[in-house]
Design an enzyme around this catalytic site. Structure first.
Site, PDB file in Angstrom:
ATOM      1  N   GLU A   1      -0.368  -3.056   5.676  1.00  0.00           N
ATOM      2  CA  GLU A   1       0.254  -2.403   4.510  1.00  0.00           C
ATOM      3  C   GLU A   1       1.486  -3.179   4.052  1.00  0.00           C
ATOM      4  OE1 GLU A   1      -1.051   2.242   5.330  1.00  0.00           O
ATOM      5  OE2 GLU A   1       0.847   1.535   6.122  1.00  0.00           O
TER       6      GLU A   1
ATOM      7  N   THR B   1      -3.546   2.986   2.898  1.00  0.00           N
ATOM      8  CA  THR B   1      -4.330   3.682   3.931  1.00  0.00           C
ATOM      9  C   THR B   1      -3.783   5.099   4.107  1.00  0.00           C
ATOM     10  OG1 THR B   1      -4.868   1.633   5.075  1.00  0.00           O
ATOM     11  CG2 THR B   1      -4.905   3.622   6.412  1.00  0.00           C
ATOM     12  N   GLY B   2      -4.686   6.030   4.429  1.00  0.00           N
ATOM     13  CA  GLY B   2      -4.264   7.414   4.658  1.00  0.00           C
ATOM     14  C   GLY B   2      -4.980   8.352   3.701  1.00  0.00           C
ATOM     15  N   SER B   3      -4.665   9.641   3.813  1.00  0.00           N
ATOM     16  CA  SER B   3      -5.402  10.629   3.015  1.00  0.00           C
ATOM     17  C   SER B   3      -5.056  10.530   1.527  1.00  0.00           C
ATOM     18  CB  SER B   3      -5.132  12.040   3.545  1.00  0.00           C
ATOM     19  OG  SER B   3      -3.743  12.287   3.595  1.00  0.00           O
TER      20      SER B   3
ATOM     21  N   GLY C   1       2.135   6.001   9.843  1.00  0.00           N
ATOM     22  CA  GLY C   1       1.579   7.205  10.473  1.00  0.00           C
ATOM     23  C   GLY C   1       0.093   7.061  10.739  1.00  0.00           C
ATOM     24  N   GLY C   2      -0.571   6.296   9.880  1.00  0.00           N
ATOM     25  CA  GLY C   2      -2.008   6.059  10.054  1.00  0.00           C
ATOM     26  C   GLY C   2      -2.293   4.795  10.863  1.00  0.00           C
TER      27      GLY C   2
ATOM     28  N   GLY D   1       0.333   5.390   0.278  1.00  0.00           N
ATOM     29  CA  GLY D   1       1.065   6.596   0.648  1.00  0.00           C
ATOM     30  C   GLY D   1       2.289   6.228   1.477  1.00  0.00           C
TER      31      GLY D   1
END
Ligand code: 5RP
Length: 260
Positions: free
Chosen positions: A111, A33-35, A104-105, A90
């Site tokens: 995860e 997950t995340g950018s 962070g997300g 990430g």
């Protein structure tokens, strides 16, 4: 099209593209997950379209699931997949031992479950996430909503006795309201400054009533792919003890940017 991306996105894209190229036909894959993980999903979707790769994907958040489905990847729950060949995700920080801070997300729980239900876990990242000592990034801890204030007090008390610089735990907010994870929990972000002993900290945090999981990933990550804005990628393999450099050619990637 890649020219219009910010350098940080080019770096994240390079790492994601390199990882996507390591994926083999028939694999059961955990999707982070995340950018950076979102770039991975786009790169995998392109390989599925162009090469007819057959993949079974287990996402680590509702966000990643939605993107993967939209782009035509086959998405199943971990319960259906059972065990995975590889998870690619990430990270917010990583150190020389490939111990990670994640969350962070806000997706650290899924995860961690997905990564530890995989033969291998690879982290894709830009170079800014590499640190000598973990802890500059606030450590996310997932707590159940019931009595979260009591959990926070116990955590702050505990931190006073551990090898960390700071002890403040802040409830993560989403505008005016507490942030809610995919499991309906809250996140406490611990401003630790420096984590002297990640293993001890992780064990201690998970003993606190109300704590579901913390964002330290210890002995989970097998390798890291560090992307740079010019397309260079450094591939560090913890098991083999090797490091090699490759280069992503942005000219070959226009199909992926058409999806955005
Ligand atoms: C989400 C995470 C992410 O992997 C981490 O926050 C990195 O995000 P990004 O790729 O956007 O920099 O742990 O819970």
């Amino acid at each position: 099209m890649a020219d219009t991306l910010a350098p940080i996105d080019r770096a994240k894209f390079s790492a994601a593209r390199c990882a996507a190229e390591m994926v083999e036909d028939g694999m059961k894959l955990g999707l982070g997950t995340g950018s950076t993980a979102a770039w991975l999903v786009r790169c995998l979707a392109e390989r599925v379209r162009e090469e007819g790769l057959k993949l079974t994907c287990v996402p680590t958040s509702a966000r990643t699931a939605a993107l993967a489905r939209d782009l035509g990847l086959r998405v199943v729950a971990l319960e259906e997949a059972g065990w995975l060949d590889l998870t690619i995700d990430g990270a917010d920080e990583f150190d020389a031992d490939l111990t990670l801070i994640k969350g962070g997300g806000g997706a650290l729980l899924q995860e961690k479950i997905v990564a530890t239900a995989s033969d291998r876990m690879l982290v894709i990242t830009d170079a800014t996430k590499e640190v000598r000592a973990l802890g500059a990034f606030a450590l996310p801890v997932e707590v159940i909503p019931f009595g979260w204030q009591a959990s926070r007090m116990l955590i702050e008390e505990l931190l006073g006795a551990l090898d960390v610089m700071g002890t403040k735990a802040s409830l993560r907010m989403n505008g005016e309201r507490p942030f809610v994870t995919d499991e309906g929990n809250h996140i406490l972000d611990l401003a630790l400054g420096r984590i002297g002993n990640p293993r001890q900290l992780s064990l201690a945090l998970n003993q606190v009533p109300g704590v579901v999981e913390n964002g330290l990933f210890i002995d989970v990550c097998d390798g890291v792919i560090i992307g740079h804005a010019d397309g260079r990628v450094l591939i560090r393999d913890a098991l083999a003890g090797t490091e090699k450099e490759e280069r992503i050619l942005f000219e070959d990637t226009d199909n992926i940017f058409r999806d955005i």
